[in-house]
Design a protein around this motif. Structure first.
Motif, PDB file in Angstrom:
ATOM      1  N   UNK A   1      53.023 -19.572 -88.729  1.00  0.00           N
ATOM      2  CA  UNK A   1      53.822 -19.421 -87.516  1.00  0.00           C
ATOM      3  C   UNK A   1      53.483 -18.100 -86.828  1.00  0.00           C
ATOM      4  N   UNK A   2      53.380 -17.030 -87.607  1.00  0.00           N
ATOM      5  CA  UNK A   2      53.092 -15.715 -87.034  1.00  0.00           C
ATOM      6  C   UNK A   2      51.705 -15.610 -86.443  1.00  0.00           C
ATOM      7  N   UNK A   3      50.754 -16.335 -86.993  1.00  0.00           N
ATOM      8  CA  UNK A   3      49.370 -16.258 -86.522  1.00  0.00           C
ATOM      9  C   UNK A   3      49.043 -17.326 -85.485  1.00  0.00           C
TER      10      UNK A   3
ATOM     11  N   UNK B   1      43.367 -20.235 -92.032  1.00  0.00           N
ATOM     12  CA  UNK B   1      44.253 -20.434 -93.175  1.00  0.00           C
ATOM     13  C   UNK B   1      43.458 -20.838 -94.411  1.00  0.00           C
ATOM     14  N   UNK B   2      42.543 -21.779 -94.261  1.00  0.00           N
ATOM     15  CA  UNK B   2      41.745 -22.263 -95.390  1.00  0.00           C
ATOM     16  C   UNK B   2      40.789 -21.180 -95.900  1.00  0.00           C
ATOM     17  N   UNK B   3      40.134 -20.465 -94.985  1.00  0.00           N
ATOM     18  CA  UNK B   3      39.111 -19.489 -95.370  1.00  0.00           C
ATOM     19  C   UNK B   3      39.668 -18.150 -95.829  1.00  0.00           C
ATOM     20  N   UNK B   4      40.826 -17.741 -95.280  1.00  0.00           N
ATOM     21  CA  UNK B   4      41.284 -16.389 -95.570  1.00  0.00           C
ATOM     22  C   UNK B   4      42.631 -16.319 -96.294  1.00  0.00           C
TER      23      UNK B   4
ATOM     24  N   UNK C   1      43.946 -10.034 -92.980  1.00  0.00           N
ATOM     25  CA  UNK C   1      44.739 -11.142 -93.509  1.00  0.00           C
ATOM     26  C   UNK C   1      45.501 -10.759 -94.767  1.00  0.00           C
ATOM     27  N   UNK C   2      44.844 -10.072 -95.694  1.00  0.00           N
ATOM     28  CA  UNK C   2      45.488  -9.720 -96.955  1.00  0.00           C
ATOM     29  C   UNK C   2      46.736  -8.874 -96.716  1.00  0.00           C
ATOM     30  N   UNK C   3      46.613  -7.830 -95.925  1.00  0.00           N
ATOM     31  CA  UNK C   3      47.759  -6.975 -95.635  1.00  0.00           C
ATOM     32  C   UNK C   3      48.858  -7.765 -94.920  1.00  0.00           C
ATOM     33  N   UNK C   4      48.464  -8.632 -94.019  1.00  0.00           N
ATOM     34  CA  UNK C   4      49.401  -9.467 -93.273  1.00  0.00           C
ATOM     35  C   UNK C   4      50.203 -10.364 -94.225  1.00  0.00           C
ATOM     36  N   UNK C   5      49.508 -11.071 -95.122  1.00  0.00           N
ATOM     37  CA  UNK C   5      50.164 -12.002 -96.040  1.00  0.00           C
ATOM     38  C   UNK C   5      51.084 -11.262 -97.007  1.00  0.00           C
TER      39      UNK C   5
END
Length: 189
Positions: A49-51, A11-14, A59-63
């Protein structure tokens, strides 16, 4: 490392570095400015929650997919679904995918050019670049493996990287050596 620690690190890094583009995306696609901070927090919560079981690969596409779905759900719940707002959300999603695809194509092209530049190097120089930059050996380890001095490794690495950089920007990729007399002058400085 525990799953919670991995999740926090992810979460912090990506995820957090995406805050500015995520905020711009939300502002562009939601009409009520006062809701933007809450929407962003909801995206973060859904991402965590999802991860929680498995970290996503992209990550970008996910968010941004979470953000898009959240905006659609909010618009449906508010029953203020304008066709214009839905069209903007759908169009913006494709823009994110195009940028990711373009970055992948650019990265592959740069990797191809780097590979060509490496292949064009003389054998000794190519071996030094491979040992130092690909295998990650230290100067001393590379020198020991090749049976040469550290100064030779340094010189060959500099020449090789310059030639590769030249090849990557469209130059000849040839090694350009400085004459010994000029090298001595440069060392004195």
């Amino acid at each position: 490392m525990t799953q919670d620690a991995r999740l926090q690190r992810w979460f912090v890094d990506e995820v957090l570095p995406l805050e500015a583009p995520l905020t711009r995306y939300l502002r562009r696609n939601w009409r009520v400015e006062a809701d933007i901070v809450d929407l962003r927090q909801d995206v973060y919560e859904a991402a965590l929650v999802g991860a929680s079981d498995t970290l996503p690969r992209h990550t970008s596409a996910y968010v941004f997919t979470i953000a898009r779905n959240l905006l659609i759900n909010r618009a449906k719940r508010a029953r203020i679904v304008s066709f214009e707002q839905m069209a903007e959300v759908e169009a913006a999603d494709h823009t994110v995918d195009l940028l990711a695809t373009e970055r992948h194509i650019d990265a592959r092209e740069a990797l191809r050019r780097a590979g060509e530049g490496l292949a064009a190097l003389p054998p000794r120089c190519r071996q030094v670049v491979q040992l130092r930059k690909i295998e990650g050996l230290s100067m001393r380890e590379a020198a020991e493996r090749m049976g040469v001095g550290i100064d030779t490794i340094e010189r060959q690495l500099v020449l090789g990287l310059r030639a590769m950089a030249d090849a990557m920007v469209g130059g000849s990729g040839r090694i350009k050596r400085t004459p010994p007399a000029r090298r001595k002058q440069e060392k004195r400085r």
